[in-house]
Write an enzyme that holds these catalytic residues in place. Structure first.
Site, PDB file in Angstrom:
ATOM      1  N   GLU A 208       5.913 -36.032   4.065  1.00  0.00           N
ATOM      2  CA  GLU A 208       6.263 -34.815   4.516  1.00  0.00           C
ATOM      3  C   GLU A 208       7.826 -34.763   4.044  1.00  0.00           C
ATOM      4  O   GLU A 208       8.232 -36.071   4.292  1.00  0.00           O
ATOM      5  CB  GLU A 208       6.063 -34.551   5.775  1.00  0.00           C
ATOM      6  CG  GLU A 208       4.403 -34.386   6.212  1.00  0.00           C
ATOM      7  CD  GLU A 208       3.899 -33.001   5.412  1.00  0.00           C
ATOM      8  OE1 GLU A 208       4.561 -32.104   5.210  1.00  0.00           O
ATOM      9  OE2 GLU A 208       2.618 -33.213   4.971  1.00  0.00           O
TER      10      GLU A 208
ATOM     11  N   ASP B 243      -3.145 -18.709   3.478  1.00  0.00           N
ATOM     12  CA  ASP B 243      -1.977 -17.907   2.914  1.00  0.00           C
ATOM     13  C   ASP B 243      -1.665 -18.345   1.374  1.00  0.00           C
ATOM     14  O   ASP B 243      -0.542 -18.224   0.874  1.00  0.00           O
ATOM     15  CB  ASP B 243      -0.864 -17.926   4.021  1.00  0.00           C
ATOM     16  CG  ASP B 243      -0.421 -19.541   4.053  1.00  0.00           C
ATOM     17  OD1 ASP B 243      -1.093 -20.288   3.549  1.00  0.00           O
ATOM     18  OD2 ASP B 243       0.232 -19.674   5.124  1.00  0.00           O
TER      19      ASP B 243
ATOM     20  N   ALA C  26      -9.325  37.344  -8.982  1.00  0.00           N
ATOM     21  CA  ALA C  26      -8.103  36.660  -8.236  1.00  0.00           C
ATOM     22  C   ALA C  26      -7.714  37.248  -6.950  1.00  0.00           C
ATOM     23  O   ALA C  26      -7.904  38.418  -6.579  1.00  0.00           O
ATOM     24  CB  ALA C  26      -7.011  37.004  -9.197  1.00  0.00           C
TER      25      ALA C  26
ATOM     26  N   GLY D 153       6.302 -31.426   0.841  1.00  0.00           N
ATOM     27  CA  GLY D 153       5.839 -32.711   0.907  1.00  0.00           C
ATOM     28  C   GLY D 153       5.999 -33.207  -0.483  1.00  0.00           C
ATOM     29  O   GLY D 153       5.645 -32.537  -1.412  1.00  0.00           O
TER      30      GLY D 153
ATOM     31  N   ARG E 188     -10.731  42.253  -1.911  1.00  0.00           N
ATOM     32  CA  ARG E 188      -9.334  42.555  -1.412  1.00  0.00           C
ATOM     33  C   ARG E 188      -9.598  43.597  -0.802  1.00  0.00           C
ATOM     34  O   ARG E 188     -10.259  44.603  -0.991  1.00  0.00           O
ATOM     35  CB  ARG E 188      -8.760  42.686  -2.854  1.00  0.00           C
ATOM     36  CG  ARG E 188      -8.911  41.538  -3.942  1.00  0.00           C
ATOM     37  CD  ARG E 188      -8.104  42.130  -5.236  1.00  0.00           C
ATOM     38  NE  ARG E 188      -8.088  41.142  -6.319  1.00  0.00           N
ATOM     39  CZ  ARG E 188      -8.157  41.422  -7.639  1.00  0.00           C
ATOM     40  NH1 ARG E 188      -7.896  42.642  -7.818  1.00  0.00           N
ATOM     41  NH2 ARG E 188      -8.207  40.575  -8.355  1.00  0.00           N
TER      42      ARG E 188
ATOM     43  N   ARG F 239       6.821 -15.348  10.773  1.00  0.00           N
ATOM     44  CA  ARG F 239       7.849 -14.857   9.854  1.00  0.00           C
ATOM     45  C   ARG F 239       7.312 -13.536   9.180  1.00  0.00           C
ATOM     46  O   ARG F 239       8.415 -12.800   8.569  1.00  0.00           O
ATOM     47  CB  ARG F 239       8.188 -15.995   8.658  1.00  0.00           C
ATOM     48  CG  ARG F 239       8.866 -17.192   9.127  1.00  0.00           C
ATOM     49  CD  ARG F 239       8.907 -18.062   8.295  1.00  0.00           C
ATOM     50  NE  ARG F 239       9.423 -17.777   6.911  1.00  0.00           N
ATOM     51  CZ  ARG F 239       9.282 -18.284   5.712  1.00  0.00           C
ATOM     52  NH1 ARG F 239       8.657 -19.253   5.699  1.00  0.00           N
ATOM     53  NH2 ARG F 239       9.760 -17.746   4.431  1.00  0.00           N
TER      54      ARG F 239
ATOM     55  N   ASN G 115     -13.449  23.826   3.068  1.00  0.00           N
ATOM     56  CA  ASN G 115     -14.732  23.014   3.484  1.00  0.00           C
ATOM     57  C   ASN G 115     -14.899  22.432   4.923  1.00  0.00           C
ATOM     58  O   ASN G 115     -15.968  21.953   5.223  1.00  0.00           O
ATOM     59  CB  ASN G 115     -14.913  21.775   2.473  1.00  0.00           C
ATOM     60  CG  ASN G 115     -13.304  21.141   2.689  1.00  0.00           C
ATOM     61  OD1 ASN G 115     -12.154  21.549   3.167  1.00  0.00           O
ATOM     62  ND2 ASN G 115     -13.487  19.651   2.616  1.00  0.00           N
TER      63      ASN G 115
END
Length: 460
Positions: free
Chosen positions: A164, A112, A416, A150, A433, A25, A379
């Site tokens: 059951e 489960d 910058a 059950g 720059r 299921r 990096n």
């Protein structure tokens, strides 16, 4: 969700966990009991609770997906194979070889059904050793809707019979006490009783519950312990039930976080991991998600839509909104990352800040440093990762690329728009720059020429 001091049970204990079902299921290639809740396989939740009882043996009965269980458990439990699957009684029989030299109590659990509490397990074992010495103790519960469970017909806590659902009469189906399937049995009784179980029933299977009826037939009354929390024995067989279990776990964890002194602005939107650690006076805004391995100290603020995994935040830190902290991210006291900042395997020093649109990967940022908007640590060269070290009080201008391996000195300034590939000394200014080209009037001439061209094309 919280740990407790290890308290061994007496006499010795073995745990048998049934996990041989195909889980059809669930419709998944992943074994059913390995599906995660709060970032941890449901089987691991169960093993964590059972481990607090200090069992001598742990046996997991597997069938379909045995190789996945062997990999996940990595030798922490014996794997017993059930092939073919002929019912729960037949499944427990497969643990006989692993427990042939064991003398003590055996606790039978289900992979489960992951949230059976330590307290409930202990209550079953304690009942096994009361004066009347029942050969089998069954965990019962009383759900709002008994569905296909059950039934346990009992007088007080002594079981008269178990049946059951498919084999029950209409009268028996009116009984509200249901069988969780969990049992505590003495080792000297378990396999002897199982050898007497037949399969003359609607399913043609060997039911584990029949050991109760067999023991009763011998004049040895079995007992039931009833949990008042039906959620702890709820089985998980399909994706919808998995989601419901996740929701219940998260709801409990949110309540715990608030009880421990954290503020959750919109609790229902916060998602924790099984191992999330949170201090006091922490504020968590809406839609914050914790992956595994996160530790949050006192006085931290987590702004909305942030995602954390494998991260450590010291006192007074602020992150987000929309921050992403990946494994190895460490934020020292009173540091800050703002919107759309990502950190991975990086340390942000005390009082340092990266307020906007930044990636810090494989980096060490010194105390008081300022990382401008749009800065990235480059990096990865396509083959190897390299580290960037930024000294105390350094100022990294916006839109800078720090090409690792590189070291920026204390009090240094990176202008910058710089792409820095060589070390910057303490107190140094580094500008990388291209020289600006200036042509007065060029743009005006360009616009005039293009407008004329466009006009000429529009003529018939």
């Amino acid at each position: 969700m919280t740990s407790s001091v290890l308290q061994p049970v007496s006499p010795p204990l073995a745990i048998v966990i049934l996990a041989a079902g195909k889980g059809t299921r669930m419709k998944s290639d992943l074994h059913k009991v390995l599906h995660p809740i709060a970032g941890r396989p449901m089987l691991e939740h169960l093993l964590q609770s059972a481990a607090r009882l200090d069992p001598q043996f742990q046996v997991v009965v597997a069938g379909h997906g045995r190789d996945q269980l062997e990999t996940a458990l990595a030798g922490r439990a014996v794997i017993a194979l059930q092939q073919p699957q002929l019912g729960t009684g037949h499944a427990v029989l497969q643990a006989r070889q692993a427990l042939k030299a064991f003398t003590g109590d055996i606790l039978i659990l289900y992979g489960d059904v992951p949230f059976v509490s330590e307290a409930t397990m202990r209550s079953m074992l304690e009942r096994l050793h009361q004066a009347d010495a029942p050969p089998v103790v069954v965990l019962g519960f009383e759900p709002d809707d008994p569905l296909q469970y059950g039934r346990i017909v009992a007088e007080g806590d002594r079981i008269e019979r178990m049946v059951e659902h498919k084999d029950a009469t209409e009268e028996e189906r009116l009984v509200g006490l249901c069988n969780s399937g969990l049992m505590a049995v003495r080792s000297q009784d378990l396999f002897a009783l199982l050898d007497r179980v037949g399969n003359d029933n609607a399913q043609g299977e060997y039911y584990l519950t029949d050991i109760v009826n067999i023991a009763n037939g011998d004049g040895r009354a079995c007992a039931v312990v009833i949990t008042d929390n039906a959620d702890e024995v709820a089985g998980i067989n399909a994706r919808g039930e998995l989601a419901q279990a996740e929701a219940r776990w998260q709801a409990r964890r949110r309540q715990q976080a608030m009880a421990d002194g954290a503020t959750l602005v919109a609790p229902e939107t916060v998602w924790f991991s099984w191992d999330t650690k949170i201090g006091r006076d922490v504020t968590i805004e809406p839609n914050v998600v914790f992956g595994p391995g996160v530790t949050i100290a006192d006085g931290v603020t987590l702004h909305a839509f942030s995602h954390l995994e494998g991260a450590t935040l010291e006192a007074g830190v602020s992150i987000g909104p929309y921050a992403r902290l990946r494994p190895g991210a460490v934020l020292k006291a009173k540091s800050r990352v703002g919107n759309f900042v990502e950190m991975k395997n990086a340390v942000l020093g005390e009082g340092a800040k990266a307020n906007h649109l930044t990636y810090l990967g494989d980096a060490d940022v010194g105390p008081g440093a300022n990382i401008g908007a749009g800065t990235i640590t480059c990096n990865y060269d396509g083959y190897f990762k390299h580290r960037t070290v930024i000294g105390p009080r350094a100022f990294i201008g916006s839109n800078s690329a720090l090409i690792a391996p590189v070291r920026i000195g204390a009090d240094a300034i990176v202008g910058a728009g710089s792409a820095v590939s060589r070390d910057v000394a303490d107190g140094e200014l580094r500008l990388v720059r291209a020289e600006q080209l200036v042509k007065p009037g060029w743009a005006d001439s360009f616009h005039d020429a293009m407008k004329k061209k466009k006009a000429d094309r529009s003529k018939p």
